[in-house]
Design a protein around this motif. Structure first.
Motif, PDB file in Angstrom:
ATOM      1  N   LEU A 144     -51.555 -12.319  34.183  1.00  0.00           N
ATOM      2  CA  LEU A 144     -50.720 -12.460  32.875  1.00  0.00           C
ATOM      3  C   LEU A 144     -50.530 -13.888  32.606  1.00  0.00           C
ATOM      4  N   PRO A 145     -50.077 -14.025  31.336  1.00  0.00           N
ATOM      5  CA  PRO A 145     -49.522 -15.222  30.915  1.00  0.00           C
ATOM      6  C   PRO A 145     -48.116 -15.815  31.705  1.00  0.00           C
ATOM      7  N   ASP A 146     -47.630 -14.636  32.178  1.00  0.00           N
ATOM      8  CA  ASP A 146     -46.219 -15.164  32.974  1.00  0.00           C
ATOM      9  C   ASP A 146     -46.557 -14.967  34.694  1.00  0.00           C
ATOM     10  N   SER A 147     -47.603 -15.115  34.730  1.00  0.00           N
ATOM     11  CA  SER A 147     -48.119 -15.134  36.158  1.00  0.00           C
ATOM     12  C   SER A 147     -47.981 -13.674  36.925  1.00  0.00           C
ATOM     13  N   ASP A 148     -47.664 -12.604  36.117  1.00  0.00           N
ATOM     14  CA  ASP A 148     -47.820 -11.431  36.928  1.00  0.00           C
ATOM     15  C   ASP A 148     -48.921 -10.745  36.941  1.00  0.00           C
ATOM     16  N   PHE A 149     -49.402  -9.612  37.247  1.00  0.00           N
ATOM     17  CA  PHE A 149     -50.834  -9.277  37.079  1.00  0.00           C
ATOM     18  C   PHE A 149     -50.985  -7.635  36.629  1.00  0.00           C
ATOM     19  N   ILE A 150     -52.248  -7.331  36.248  1.00  0.00           N
ATOM     20  CA  ILE A 150     -52.552  -6.085  35.687  1.00  0.00           C
ATOM     21  C   ILE A 150     -53.827  -5.644  36.268  1.00  0.00           C
ATOM     22  N   GLY A 202     -50.187   1.324  41.770  1.00  0.00           N
ATOM     23  CA  GLY A 202     -49.960   1.533  43.501  1.00  0.00           C
ATOM     24  C   GLY A 202     -49.291   0.236  44.185  1.00  0.00           C
ATOM     25  N   GLU A 203     -49.165  -0.944  43.383  1.00  0.00           N
ATOM     26  CA  GLU A 203     -48.626  -2.049  43.933  1.00  0.00           C
ATOM     27  C   GLU A 203     -47.475  -2.575  42.921  1.00  0.00           C
ATOM     28  N   VAL A 204     -46.347  -2.911  43.508  1.00  0.00           N
ATOM     29  CA  VAL A 204     -45.288  -3.401  42.783  1.00  0.00           C
ATOM     30  C   VAL A 204     -45.588  -4.581  42.069  1.00  0.00           C
ATOM     31  N   ASN A 205     -45.335  -4.707  40.634  1.00  0.00           N
ATOM     32  CA  ASN A 205     -45.539  -5.756  39.981  1.00  0.00           C
ATOM     33  C   ASN A 205     -44.461  -6.850  40.350  1.00  0.00           C
ATOM     34  N   THR A 206     -44.666  -8.216  39.866  1.00  0.00           N
ATOM     35  CA  THR A 206     -43.999  -9.486  40.606  1.00  0.00           C
ATOM     36  C   THR A 206     -42.686  -9.934  39.606  1.00  0.00           C
ATOM     37  N   SER A 207     -42.839  -9.495  38.560  1.00  0.00           N
ATOM     38  CA  SER A 207     -41.740 -10.089  37.503  1.00  0.00           C
ATOM     39  C   SER A 207     -40.764  -8.888  37.390  1.00  0.00           C
ATOM     40  N   PHE A 208     -39.691  -9.228  36.666  1.00  0.00           N
ATOM     41  CA  PHE A 208     -38.449  -8.264  36.509  1.00  0.00           C
ATOM     42  C   PHE A 208     -39.004  -7.335  35.394  1.00  0.00           C
ATOM     43  N   GLN A 209     -39.821  -7.792  34.522  1.00  0.00           N
ATOM     44  CA  GLN A 209     -40.332  -6.785  33.336  1.00  0.00           C
ATOM     45  C   GLN A 209     -41.400  -5.863  33.943  1.00  0.00           C
ATOM     46  N   SER A 210     -41.530  -4.896  33.461  1.00  0.00           N
ATOM     47  CA  SER A 210     -42.408  -3.888  33.810  1.00  0.00           C
ATOM     48  C   SER A 210     -43.202  -3.504  32.464  1.00  0.00           C
ATOM     49  N   TYR A 211     -43.499  -2.280  32.119  1.00  0.00           N
ATOM     50  CA  TYR A 211     -44.112  -1.785  30.959  1.00  0.00           C
ATOM     51  C   TYR A 211     -43.255  -0.942  30.159  1.00  0.00           C
ATOM     52  N   HIS A 212     -43.757  -1.071  28.820  1.00  0.00           N
ATOM     53  CA  HIS A 212     -42.704   0.083  27.989  1.00  0.00           C
ATOM     54  C   HIS A 212     -43.794   0.311  26.787  1.00  0.00           C
ATOM     55  N   SER A 213     -43.073   1.321  26.065  1.00  0.00           N
ATOM     56  CA  SER A 213     -43.931   1.817  24.979  1.00  0.00           C
ATOM     57  C   SER A 213     -44.361   0.992  23.685  1.00  0.00           C
ATOM     58  N   GLY A 214     -43.631  -0.219  23.787  1.00  0.00           N
ATOM     59  CA  GLY A 214     -43.928  -1.102  22.428  1.00  0.00           C
ATOM     60  C   GLY A 214     -44.475  -2.544  23.438  1.00  0.00           C
ATOM     61  N   LYS A 215     -44.894  -2.619  24.635  1.00  0.00           N
ATOM     62  CA  LYS A 215     -45.307  -3.794  24.999  1.00  0.00           C
ATOM     63  C   LYS A 215     -46.658  -4.233  24.991  1.00  0.00           C
ATOM     64  N   GLN A 272     -36.885  -0.102  43.427  1.00  0.00           N
ATOM     65  CA  GLN A 272     -37.599  -1.234  43.929  1.00  0.00           C
ATOM     66  C   GLN A 272     -37.510  -2.560  43.132  1.00  0.00           C
ATOM     67  N   LYS A 273     -36.895  -2.446  41.619  1.00  0.00           N
ATOM     68  CA  LYS A 273     -36.751  -3.499  41.070  1.00  0.00           C
ATOM     69  C   LYS A 273     -35.281  -4.093  41.567  1.00  0.00           C
ATOM     70  N   GLN A 274     -34.422  -3.092  41.775  1.00  0.00           N
ATOM     71  CA  GLN A 274     -33.285  -3.618  42.344  1.00  0.00           C
ATOM     72  C   GLN A 274     -33.266  -4.295  43.988  1.00  0.00           C
ATOM     73  N   GLN A 275     -34.252  -3.895  44.773  1.00  0.00           N
ATOM     74  CA  GLN A 275     -34.570  -4.884  45.927  1.00  0.00           C
ATOM     75  C   GLN A 275     -35.291  -5.978  45.495  1.00  0.00           C
ATOM     76  N   GLN A 276     -35.849  -5.981  44.647  1.00  0.00           N
ATOM     77  CA  GLN A 276     -36.604  -7.380  44.164  1.00  0.00           C
ATOM     78  C   GLN A 276     -35.516  -8.580  43.599  1.00  0.00           C
ATOM     79  N   PHE A 277     -34.957  -7.817  42.605  1.00  0.00           N
ATOM     80  CA  PHE A 277     -33.920  -8.567  41.725  1.00  0.00           C
ATOM     81  C   PHE A 277     -32.469  -8.127  41.848  1.00  0.00           C
ATOM     82  N   PRO A 278     -31.743  -8.360  43.057  1.00  0.00           N
ATOM     83  CA  PRO A 278     -30.578  -7.707  43.148  1.00  0.00           C
ATOM     84  C   PRO A 278     -29.689  -8.457  42.334  1.00  0.00           C
ATOM     85  N   GLU A 279     -29.762  -9.590  41.856  1.00  0.00           N
ATOM     86  CA  GLU A 279     -28.773 -10.480  40.945  1.00  0.00           C
ATOM     87  C   GLU A 279     -28.921  -9.679  39.631  1.00  0.00           C
TER      88      GLU A 279
END
Length: 319
Positions: free
Chosen positions: A42-48, A102-115, A202-209
């Motif tokens: 994806l443009p932000d370097s995450d994947f689908i 089945g694999e955690v995505n790399t960015s803090f963002q995920s998916y949602h109803s309007g993305k 999982q997001k908390q572990q990836q991005f504890p800050e």
């Protein structure tokens, strides 16, 4: 367009909305679909991850299928649509939204109803790389809302997109949230919340800050999840701001290609606003079918081919 009269009449036991929803989610099995995975950046370097299945003969037609909340490309409602498409000379690609393959995505963002930016990225990739000249969109629940919002908000659609079929769609998110949190739907909301909190951990572990233990422990309901994570991760003020801006209801009047919306009257996830009769009457491109039965993505029919799948094929074939 006039509201479409539905002719869906399942066996007696599947006229109960909860039975059709639960059976279809837990017990239905669709076999015979061979998928091959492709990962796109994806443009932000995450994947689908995209899971492809193909018709027996080369074709210029493609069905793009999007799952619902906490779904994936292997859910049997996804496989059911892919199978009927493949059997009728149409290739299919099932989109796994961010973090759903089945694999955690790399960015803090995920998916949602309007993305819809992620949907636009996938469409841009497919239309650039492949030579399909006819593309249909097929979405379920959250995935249906994504498609309807995308179609209504996009000023210039890719010329390859010819039609869309959406099923069991919460076009008014706030109303659907309130329905899900009602006592009659506690078994569904509890399961959704459990799955979402596992991903939040999982997001908390990836991005504890960005998510602390206090934030995580404060999530007791689906609305809490959207207040603590969805809204903050995706630029909304709070859950209600997210629901308002991401609901496809406000975009239905702008849809410019033939689009079928199938929402069962006994779908316990949907509020009264999710039956947009006025919008369908005013937009000649929006076809609204409201079967009496079907629950949520539970349109059981003979020989394990669901009514919603037959209607999808019929709709695109009749264009």
């Amino acid at each position: 367009m006039p509201i479409i009269e539905s002719h869906y009449k399942p066996k007696f036991i599947f006229r109960n909305g909860h039975i059709s929803t639960i059976y279809s989610g837990l017990f239905r099995k669709v076999e015979g679909v061979t998928q091959k995975r492709e990962r796109i950046t994806l443009p932000d370097s995450d994947f689908i991850d995209l899971d492809w299945s193909h018709a027996k003969a080369p074709t210029n037609q493609l069905l793009i299928i999007i799952h619902g909340l906490e779904g994936n490309a292997q859910r049997h409602y996804m496989l059911g649509s892919a199978k009927i498409a493949n059997q009728n000379g149409i290739d299919a690609v099932c989109i796994n939204l961010r973090g759903c393959s089945g694999e955690v995505n790399t960015s803090f963002q995920s998916y949602h109803s309007g993305k819809t930016d992620d949907l636009a990225s996938v469409l841009n990739y497919i239309t650039s790389k492949y030579s399909y000249d006819t593309i249909y969109l097929n979405g379920f629940s959250l995935g249906g809302n994504l498609i309807l919002k995308y179609l209504g908000e996009t000023a210039k659609l890719p010329k390859e997109i010819k039609a869309a079929v959406t099923v069991s769609v919460p076009v008014y998110l706030k109303g659907s949230l309130q329905r899900l949190m009602a006592s009659g739907n506690v078994m569904y909301s509890t399961k959704f919340l459990k799955d979402l909190k596992e991903k939040l951990k999982q997001k908390q572990q990836q991005f504890p800050e960005k998510i602390n233990s206090s934030d995580f422990n404060s999530v007791k309901t689906l609305k809490d999840f959207d207040d603590v994570y969805t809204s903050k991760a995706h630029g909304f003020k709070d859950a209600y701001d997210y629901y308002q801006k991401s609901s496809s209801l406000q975009y239905l009047k702008h849809i410019s290609i033939p689009t079928l919306l199938i929402n069962a009257q006994n779908d316990s996830f949907l509020s009264k606003e999710c039956y947009p009769i006025e919008a369908a009457q005013q937009n000649p491109n929006l076809y609204l079918e409201m079967p009496k039965y079907g629950g949520h993505v539970g349109f059981y029919d003979e020989q394990n081919v669901y009514y919603s799948e037959k209607r999808m094929l019929q709709f695109i074939n009749n264009l």
